[in-house]
Design an enzyme around this catalytic site. Structure first.
Site, short mmCIF file in Angstrom:
data_model
loop_
_atom_site.label_atom_id
_atom_site.label_comp_id
_atom_site.label_asym_id
_atom_site.label_seq_id
_atom_site.Cartn_x
_atom_site.Cartn_y
_atom_site.Cartn_z
N TYR A 65 41.30 -3.45 72.56
CA TYR A 65 40.68 -2.66 71.48
C TYR A 65 39.86 -3.57 70.56
O TYR A 65 38.70 -3.27 70.25
CB TYR A 65 41.78 -1.95 70.70
CG TYR A 65 41.31 -1.12 69.53
CD1 TYR A 65 40.60 0.07 69.73
CD2 TYR A 65 41.57 -1.51 68.22
CE1 TYR A 65 40.18 0.84 68.65
CE2 TYR A 65 41.16 -0.75 67.13
CZ TYR A 65 40.46 0.42 67.36
OH TYR A 65 40.04 1.18 66.30
N SER B 214 36.95 -2.01 63.23
CA SER B 214 38.32 -1.80 62.77
C SER B 214 38.82 -3.07 62.08
O SER B 214 38.50 -4.18 62.51
CB SER B 214 39.25 -1.49 63.95
OG SER B 214 40.60 -1.52 63.52
#
Ligand code: NAP
Length: 247
Positions: free
Chosen positions: A155, A142
Protein backbone atom coordinates in the site's frame (compact mmCIF):
# COMPACT_ATOMS: atom_id res chain seq x y z
CA UNK A 1 -29.21 17.21 -13.76
CA UNK A 2 -30.26 20.82 -13.08
CA UNK A 3 -27.12 22.01 -14.85
CA UNK A 4 -26.37 25.69 -14.74
CA UNK A 5 -23.66 27.26 -16.88
CA UNK A 6 -22.05 28.85 -13.84
CA UNK A 7 -21.23 25.65 -11.97
CA UNK A 8 -17.65 24.41 -12.13
CA UNK A 9 -17.38 20.67 -12.72
CA UNK A 10 -15.58 18.28 -10.38
CA UNK A 11 -14.90 14.57 -10.85
CA UNK A 12 -14.43 12.70 -7.58
CA UNK A 13 -13.24 9.15 -8.17
CA UNK A 14 -14.44 6.52 -5.71
CA UNK A 15 -17.22 8.80 -4.49
CA UNK A 16 -19.85 6.15 -3.78
CA UNK A 17 -18.68 5.64 -0.19
CA UNK A 18 -16.27 6.79 2.51
CA UNK A 19 -14.12 9.88 2.08
CA UNK A 20 -15.06 10.33 -1.60
CA UNK A 21 -18.78 10.58 -0.84
CA UNK A 22 -18.12 13.27 1.75
CA UNK A 23 -15.88 15.17 -0.69
CA UNK A 24 -18.73 15.09 -3.23
CA UNK A 25 -21.17 16.47 -0.63
CA UNK A 26 -18.74 19.20 0.40
CA UNK A 27 -17.87 20.26 -3.17
CA UNK A 28 -21.58 20.33 -4.05
CA UNK A 29 -22.08 22.73 -1.12
CA UNK A 30 -19.22 24.83 -2.52
CA UNK A 31 -21.19 25.12 -5.77
CA UNK A 32 -19.56 22.46 -7.96
CA UNK A 33 -21.43 20.24 -10.40
CA UNK A 34 -20.45 16.74 -9.35
CA UNK A 35 -19.45 13.61 -11.23
CA UNK A 36 -19.72 10.81 -8.67
CA UNK A 37 -17.48 8.01 -9.93
CA UNK A 38 -17.78 4.44 -8.66
CA UNK A 39 -16.67 0.97 -9.73
CA UNK A 40 -19.29 -1.34 -8.23
CA UNK A 41 -21.43 0.49 -5.64
CA UNK A 42 -24.07 1.74 -8.09
CA UNK A 43 -26.86 1.96 -5.50
CA UNK A 44 -24.80 4.11 -3.15
CA UNK A 45 -23.57 6.35 -5.98
CA UNK A 46 -27.10 6.87 -7.33
CA UNK A 47 -28.44 7.61 -3.83
CA UNK A 48 -25.73 10.22 -3.35
CA UNK A 49 -26.53 11.82 -6.71
CA UNK A 50 -30.22 12.01 -5.74
CA UNK A 51 -29.21 13.65 -2.45
CA UNK A 52 -27.01 16.22 -4.22
CA UNK A 53 -29.72 17.05 -6.78
CA UNK A 54 -32.24 17.61 -3.97
CA UNK A 55 -30.23 20.61 -2.89
CA UNK A 56 -30.37 21.98 -6.44
CA UNK A 57 -26.90 21.08 -7.67
CA UNK A 58 -26.02 19.27 -10.87
CA UNK A 59 -24.76 15.74 -10.27
CA UNK A 60 -24.33 12.51 -12.21
CA UNK A 61 -22.98 9.11 -11.30
CA UNK A 62 -20.40 7.59 -13.63
CA UNK A 63 -19.38 3.95 -13.48
CA UNK A 64 -15.71 3.53 -14.35
CA UNK A 65 -12.97 1.27 -13.06
CA UNK A 66 -10.13 3.78 -12.72
CA UNK A 67 -7.67 0.95 -13.43
CA UNK A 68 -9.02 0.80 -16.99
CA UNK A 69 -7.79 3.49 -19.38
CA UNK A 70 -10.84 2.93 -21.62
CA UNK A 71 -13.24 3.36 -18.68
CA UNK A 72 -11.47 6.55 -17.64
CA UNK A 73 -11.61 7.99 -21.17
CA UNK A 74 -15.33 7.19 -21.35
CA UNK A 75 -15.84 8.76 -17.91
CA UNK A 76 -14.31 12.06 -19.06
CA UNK A 77 -16.38 11.95 -22.27
CA UNK A 78 -19.59 11.37 -20.30
CA UNK A 79 -18.83 14.13 -17.81
CA UNK A 80 -17.92 16.63 -20.53
CA UNK A 81 -21.07 15.80 -22.50
CA UNK A 82 -23.42 15.94 -19.50
CA UNK A 83 -21.87 18.54 -17.20
CA UNK A 84 -19.19 20.39 -19.19
CA UNK A 85 -15.39 20.67 -19.07
CA UNK A 86 -13.74 19.39 -15.90
CA UNK A 87 -12.28 22.04 -13.56
CA UNK A 88 -11.37 19.82 -10.58
CA UNK A 89 -10.21 16.21 -10.56
CA UNK A 90 -10.07 14.47 -7.17
CA UNK A 91 -8.27 11.14 -7.41
CA UNK A 92 -9.74 9.61 -4.27
CA UNK A 93 -10.44 6.01 -5.40
CA UNK A 94 -8.17 3.56 -3.64
CA UNK A 95 -7.90 0.21 -1.92
CA UNK A 96 -5.88 -1.03 1.05
CA UNK A 97 -5.33 -4.54 2.39
CA UNK A 98 -2.50 -4.80 4.87
CA UNK A 99 -0.44 -7.97 4.90
CA UNK A 100 3.25 -8.75 5.41
CA UNK A 101 5.18 -8.40 2.16
CA UNK A 102 6.24 -12.05 2.34
CA UNK A 103 2.59 -13.15 2.41
CA UNK A 104 1.34 -10.82 -0.33
CA UNK A 105 -0.17 -12.62 -3.30
CA UNK A 106 0.50 -11.59 -6.89
CA UNK A 107 -3.22 -10.85 -7.18
CA UNK A 108 -3.26 -8.44 -4.22
CA UNK A 109 -0.09 -6.72 -5.47
CA UNK A 110 -1.62 -6.29 -8.94
CA UNK A 111 -4.98 -5.08 -7.64
CA UNK A 112 -3.43 -2.52 -5.28
CA UNK A 113 -1.08 -1.13 -7.93
CA UNK A 114 -3.75 -1.24 -10.65
CA UNK A 115 -6.26 0.83 -8.69
CA UNK A 116 -4.03 3.13 -6.62
CA UNK A 117 -1.22 3.79 -9.13
CA UNK A 118 -2.51 2.96 -12.62
CA UNK A 119 -5.89 4.45 -11.65
CA UNK A 120 -4.29 7.77 -10.73
CA UNK A 121 -2.04 7.61 -13.81
CA UNK A 122 -5.04 7.00 -16.08
CA UNK A 123 -7.00 10.00 -14.82
CA UNK A 124 -3.96 12.31 -14.80
CA UNK A 125 -3.08 11.38 -18.38
CA UNK A 126 -6.64 11.97 -19.52
CA UNK A 127 -6.85 15.24 -17.56
CA UNK A 128 -3.66 16.54 -19.18
CA UNK A 129 -5.30 16.80 -22.57
CA UNK A 130 -8.83 17.62 -21.45
CA UNK A 131 -8.65 20.09 -18.56
CA UNK A 132 -8.72 23.75 -19.41
CA UNK A 133 -6.23 26.21 -17.94
CA UNK A 134 -6.73 27.13 -14.30
CA UNK A 135 -7.99 23.84 -12.89
CA UNK A 136 -7.28 21.83 -9.77
CA UNK A 137 -6.07 18.26 -9.29
CA UNK A 138 -6.00 16.57 -5.88
CA UNK A 139 -4.42 13.13 -5.54
CA UNK A 140 -4.67 10.78 -2.58
CA UNK A 141 -1.62 9.61 -0.66
CA UNK A 142 -1.63 8.42 2.95
CA UNK A 143 0.12 9.30 6.21
CA UNK A 144 0.80 5.52 6.39
CA UNK A 145 3.77 6.36 4.18
CA UNK A 146 5.35 8.27 7.07
CA UNK A 147 4.62 5.61 9.71
CA UNK A 148 6.24 2.60 7.98
CA UNK A 149 4.16 0.11 9.96
CA UNK A 150 4.59 -3.60 9.22
CA UNK A 151 1.99 -4.85 6.74
CA UNK A 152 1.87 -1.62 4.74
CA UNK A 153 4.71 -2.28 2.23
CA UNK A 154 2.56 -2.68 -0.89
CA UNK A 155 0.00 0.00 0.00
CA UNK A 156 2.72 2.49 0.97
CA UNK A 157 4.61 1.77 -2.26
CA UNK A 158 1.50 2.71 -4.25
CA UNK A 159 1.10 5.95 -2.33
CA UNK A 160 4.80 6.78 -2.79
CA UNK A 161 4.16 6.50 -6.53
CA UNK A 162 1.16 8.82 -6.23
CA UNK A 163 3.30 11.40 -4.39
CA UNK A 164 5.89 11.20 -7.19
CA UNK A 165 3.18 11.73 -9.82
CA UNK A 166 2.03 14.78 -7.84
CA UNK A 167 5.42 16.49 -7.69
CA UNK A 168 6.36 15.81 -11.32
CA UNK A 169 2.94 16.42 -12.90
CA UNK A 170 2.66 19.81 -11.16
CA UNK A 171 5.82 20.82 -13.07
CA UNK A 172 4.73 19.24 -16.35
CA UNK A 173 1.61 21.43 -16.31
CA UNK A 174 3.76 24.59 -16.25
CA UNK A 175 1.99 27.48 -17.92
CA UNK A 176 -1.47 25.92 -17.65
CA UNK A 177 -2.44 27.42 -14.28
CA UNK A 178 -3.49 23.97 -13.04
CA UNK A 179 -2.38 23.04 -9.53
CA UNK A 180 -1.58 19.43 -8.61
CA UNK A 181 -1.46 18.53 -4.93
CA UNK A 182 -2.01 15.47 -2.77
CA UNK A 183 -3.76 14.91 0.53
CA UNK A 184 -2.25 12.31 2.85
CA UNK A 185 -4.85 11.43 5.50
CA UNK A 186 -4.06 9.60 8.71
CA UNK A 187 -6.50 6.90 9.88
CA UNK A 188 -10.07 7.84 8.88
CA UNK A 189 -13.16 5.95 10.07
CA UNK A 190 -14.22 4.32 6.79
CA UNK A 191 -14.56 0.69 5.79
CA UNK A 192 -11.12 0.85 4.13
CA UNK A 193 -9.55 1.47 7.55
CA UNK A 194 -11.97 -0.30 9.89
CA UNK A 195 -12.45 -3.60 8.03
CA UNK A 196 -10.43 -6.45 9.53
CA UNK A 197 -9.36 -4.52 12.65
CA UNK A 198 -10.34 -5.49 16.19
CA UNK A 199 -11.91 -2.84 18.44
CA UNK A 200 -8.64 -2.82 20.37
CA UNK A 201 -6.58 -2.13 17.23
CA UNK A 202 -8.96 0.65 16.21
CA UNK A 203 -8.72 2.17 19.70
CA UNK A 204 -4.92 2.07 19.51
CA UNK A 205 -4.93 3.93 16.19
CA UNK A 206 -7.41 6.49 17.50
CA UNK A 207 -5.06 7.31 20.42
CA UNK A 208 -2.02 7.82 18.16
CA UNK A 209 -2.62 11.43 17.06
CA UNK A 210 -2.25 14.13 19.73
CA UNK A 211 -5.85 15.08 18.92
CA UNK A 212 -6.76 11.56 20.17
CA UNK A 213 -9.40 10.46 17.69
CA UNK A 214 -9.77 8.91 14.26
CA UNK A 215 -10.22 11.26 11.34
CA UNK A 216 -13.72 11.54 9.91
CA UNK A 217 -14.44 11.82 6.18
CA UNK A 218 -15.48 15.47 6.57
CA UNK A 219 -12.05 16.31 8.06
CA UNK A 220 -10.54 15.27 4.73
CA UNK A 221 -13.30 16.75 2.59
CA UNK A 222 -12.56 20.15 4.16
CA UNK A 223 -8.91 19.89 3.10
CA UNK A 224 -9.89 18.94 -0.45
CA UNK A 225 -12.38 21.84 -0.54
CA UNK A 226 -9.51 24.17 0.37
CA UNK A 227 -7.17 22.71 -2.27
CA UNK A 228 -9.74 23.17 -5.07
CA UNK A 229 -10.66 26.67 -3.88
CA UNK A 230 -9.34 30.02 -5.13
CA UNK A 231 -7.59 30.47 -1.76
CA UNK A 232 -5.25 27.55 -2.54
CA UNK A 233 -4.13 29.06 -5.85
CA UNK A 234 -0.51 29.39 -4.68
CA UNK A 235 -0.28 25.83 -3.28
CA UNK A 236 1.15 23.56 -5.98
CA UNK A 237 3.07 20.29 -6.07
CA UNK A 238 2.57 19.72 -2.33
CA UNK A 239 1.52 16.81 -0.13
CA UNK A 240 -0.72 17.97 2.70
CA UNK A 241 -0.93 15.57 5.63
CA UNK A 242 -4.28 15.72 7.41
CA UNK A 243 -3.97 13.41 10.37
CA UNK A 244 -4.48 15.13 13.73
CA UNK A 245 -0.73 15.35 14.16
CA UNK A 246 0.09 11.63 14.05
CA UNK A 247 3.20 12.24 11.90
P1 NAP B 1 -13.47 3.31 1.06
O1 NAP B 1 -14.41 3.75 2.12
O2 NAP B 1 -13.10 1.87 0.95
O3 NAP B 1 -14.05 3.81 -0.35
C1 NAP B 1 -13.31 3.53 -1.50
C2 NAP B 1 -14.00 4.14 -2.69
O4 NAP B 1 -13.18 3.85 -3.85
C3 NAP B 1 -15.36 3.55 -2.97
O5 NAP B 1 -16.23 4.56 -3.40
C4 NAP B 1 -15.10 2.55 -4.10
O6 NAP B 1 -16.21 2.43 -4.97
C5 NAP B 1 -13.99 3.26 -4.84
N1 NAP B 1 -13.20 2.38 -5.69
C6 NAP B 1 -12.50 1.27 -5.33
N2 NAP B 1 -11.93 0.72 -6.41
C7 NAP B 1 -12.26 1.49 -7.47
C8 NAP B 1 -11.96 1.45 -8.85
N3 NAP B 1 -11.20 0.47 -9.36
N4 NAP B 1 -12.47 2.41 -9.66
C9 NAP B 1 -13.25 3.40 -9.16
N5 NAP B 1 -13.56 3.49 -7.84
C10 NAP B 1 -13.07 2.54 -7.01
O7 NAP B 1 -12.08 4.09 1.17
P2 NAP B 1 -11.73 5.51 1.86
O8 NAP B 1 -11.27 5.26 3.23
O9 NAP B 1 -12.82 6.48 1.63
O10 NAP B 1 -10.43 5.92 1.01
C11 NAP B 1 -10.43 6.94 0.03
C12 NAP B 1 -8.98 7.30 -0.28
O11 NAP B 1 -8.33 7.78 0.90
C13 NAP B 1 -8.14 6.12 -0.79
O12 NAP B 1 -7.28 6.56 -1.81
C14 NAP B 1 -7.33 5.72 0.44
O13 NAP B 1 -6.10 5.10 0.10
C15 NAP B 1 -7.12 7.08 1.08
N6 NAP B 1 -6.80 7.02 2.51
C16 NAP B 1 -7.72 6.50 3.39
C17 NAP B 1 -7.39 6.45 4.73
C18 NAP B 1 -8.34 5.87 5.75
O14 NAP B 1 -7.91 5.65 6.89
N7 NAP B 1 -9.58 5.59 5.43
C19 NAP B 1 -6.15 6.93 5.18
C20 NAP B 1 -5.27 7.45 4.24
C21 NAP B 1 -5.60 7.50 2.90
P3 NAP B 1 -16.95 1.00 -5.24
O15 NAP B 1 -17.52 0.54 -3.94
O16 NAP B 1 -17.95 1.34 -6.28
O17 NAP B 1 -15.84 0.10 -5.75
Amino acid sequence: MNQTDKQRVAIVTGASRGIGAEIARRLAREGFALAVNYASSAKEADALVAELRETGGAAISVKADVASADDVRRMFETVEAQLGPVYALVNNAGVMKTTPLADTSDALYDQTFDINVRGTFNTLREAASRMKNGGRIVNFSSTALALNLPGYAIYNATKAAVESFTHVFAKELRGRGITVNAVAPGPVATSLFLEGKTDEQTATFSKMPPLERLGQPDDIAAVVAFLVSADAGWVNGQVLRANGGIA
